[in-house]
Enzyme design. Structure first.
Site, PDB file in Angstrom:
ATOM      1  N   GLY A  66       7.165  15.967   0.935  1.00  0.00           N
ATOM      2  CA  GLY A  66       5.816  15.732   1.432  1.00  0.00           C
ATOM      3  C   GLY A  66       5.370  16.812   2.394  1.00  0.00           C
ATOM      4  N   ALA A  67       5.744  18.057   2.103  1.00  0.00           N
ATOM      5  CA  ALA A  67       5.529  19.157   3.047  1.00  0.00           C
ATOM      6  C   ALA A  67       4.109  19.694   3.027  1.00  0.00           C
ATOM      7  CB  ALA A  67       6.505  20.291   2.738  1.00  0.00           C
ATOM      8  N   ASN A  68       3.265  19.190   2.153  1.00  0.00           N
ATOM      9  CA  ASN A  68       1.928  19.764   2.022  1.00  0.00           C
ATOM     10  C   ASN A  68       0.897  19.167   2.973  1.00  0.00           C
ATOM     11  OD1 ASN A  68       2.370  17.594  -0.197  1.00  0.00           O
ATOM     12  ND2 ASN A  68       0.169  17.578   0.138  1.00  0.00           N
ATOM     13  N   GLY A 114       0.160  16.325   6.679  1.00  0.00           N
ATOM     14  CA  GLY A 114       0.621  15.425   7.710  1.00  0.00           C
ATOM     15  C   GLY A 114       1.871  15.872   8.430  1.00  0.00           C
ATOM     16  N   GLY A 156       4.876  16.274   7.299  1.00  0.00           N
ATOM     17  CA  GLY A 156       5.639  17.281   6.568  1.00  0.00           C
ATOM     18  C   GLY A 156       5.082  18.676   6.761  1.00  0.00           C
ATOM     19  N   SER A 197       9.572   3.737   9.914  1.00  0.00           N
ATOM     20  CA  SER A 197       8.331   3.338  10.575  1.00  0.00           C
ATOM     21  C   SER A 197       8.580   2.087  11.393  1.00  0.00           C
ATOM     22  CB  SER A 197       7.247   3.054   9.525  1.00  0.00           C
ATOM     23  OG  SER A 197       6.167   2.336  10.082  1.00  0.00           O
ATOM     24  N   TYR A 250       5.474  -2.436   1.943  1.00  0.00           N
ATOM     25  CA  TYR A 250       5.674  -1.243   2.767  1.00  0.00           C
ATOM     26  C   TYR A 250       6.776  -1.494   3.799  1.00  0.00           C
ATOM     27  CZ  TYR A 250       4.710   2.589   6.029  1.00  0.00           C
ATOM     28  OH  TYR A 250       4.826   3.693   6.838  1.00  0.00           O
TER      29      TYR A 250
END
Length: 312
Positions: free
Chosen positions: A21-23, A25, A27, A151, A176
């Site tokens: 998820g580096a793209n 937020g 990440g 979380s 979640y």
């Protein structure tokens, strides 16, 4: 640890960091921080196009950033395996794996492998990825770390093994919470298995960002088609949320600080654990339940077909 910031991270030259998820937020912010310290960062992204845009932005801030964008769709175990195989082939070792990507409170969907999406992406995809990359982590010249993003919502979660994929009854927040509880059960069980197998060169740590204002909060309302909920999330992010850069600090601390030991849980130490500088915390009692963790591990092996070769 009072006031710890990313400036205190050690040099990471000659180290390879994988961030899911580096793209965007957390990440995206974590990628920039790792790059500033000299790490080679492999940006594991579902969309290569979005990943390349994020990489270009990072290079504007860190001109000498050593980045590589690779496709990794955590909702597709074949994609996860292909990504991991490529990393093992092209890199001598992985020094840090940040299991960061996630989805939150979305309408019920299924992954390519038939898993409930939140459990499939947040836990099972990362379980499989970590297992596939374990040989590369063990090849690190120093102590490699697996950092998994949980979380505070884990406290509302329960592992429902009779309806794990919520086919009989689905609530977006309960699903979640289950996935975030699974992240912690996985981390603590992985650390116990590494310790039992005397694998001292790999450490498992968990973290959470508090309330960080990112695009994560918007996906659920958008996919539900709720303009009211989307507007409410935007207000909450503006009023309650801290920046993504600050939300990434627990992950960065867990990944690099000398004082971190296996099985730790790191989060922001400010108001209601929602904002502030990182500190060691304790997750809820259920997250430390060993019987539940062993059962989840066994189910995860069966669901993904990925075995670590680490005994209980």
């Amino acid at each position: 640890m009072t006031g710890w910031t990313a400036d205190e991270m050690p040099t990471l030259e000659d180290e390879t960091v994988v961030v899911t998820g580096a793209n965007s937020g957390l990440g995206r912010e974590g990628t920039e921080a790792f790059a500033r310290k000299g790490a080679t960062v492999v940006m594991a992204c579902r969309s290569v196009e979005r990943g390349e845009r994020a990489a270009a932005e990072t290079r504007e801030a860190v001109p000498d950033a050593d980045l590589e964008v690779r496709r990794c769709d955590l909702a597709d175990l074949e994609s996860v395996e292909t990504f991991a195989e490529g990393v093992r082939e092209d890199y001598d070792a992985v020094d840090v794996l940040c299991n960061n990507a996630g989805v939150m409170a979305i309408p019920r969907q299924e992954t390519a492998d038939g898993f409930e999406m939140q459990l499939g992406v947040n836990h099972l995809g990362h379980y499989a990825l970590t297992g596939h990359l374990l040989p590369a982590l063990r090849a690190s010249a120093g102590e490699a770390r697996v950092v998994t993003q949980s979380s505070g919502a884990h406290e509302m979660g329960t592992m429902d093994f009779e309806d794990l994929h919520r086919e009989q009854s689905y609530g977006k927040w309960s699903a979640y919470g289950q996935s975030k509880l699974a992240n912690l059960l996985f981390t603590y069980e992985l650390e116990r298995r590494l310790d039992s197998a005397d694998v001292g060169d790999v450490t498992a740590v968990a973290c959470h960002p508090g309330y960080a204002a990112t695009n994560l909060q918007y996906r659920g309302p958008r996919e539900s088609g709720s303009a009211l909920r989307l507007a409410g999330m935007k207000v909450a992010n503006a009023v309650l949320g801290q920046s993504a850069a600050k939300g990434a600090l627990p992950m960065l601390f867990a990944a690099t600080a000398d004082r971190v030991s296996g099985g730790e849980y790191v989060g922001p130490g400010g108001l209601l654990d929602m904002r502030g500088h990182p500190e060691f915390q304790r997750s809820n009692d259920e997250s430390y339940d060993r019987e539940t963790a062993r059962r989840l591990w066994s189910v995860s092996e069966d669901e993904t077909g990925v075995e670590y070769g680490l005994s209980a």
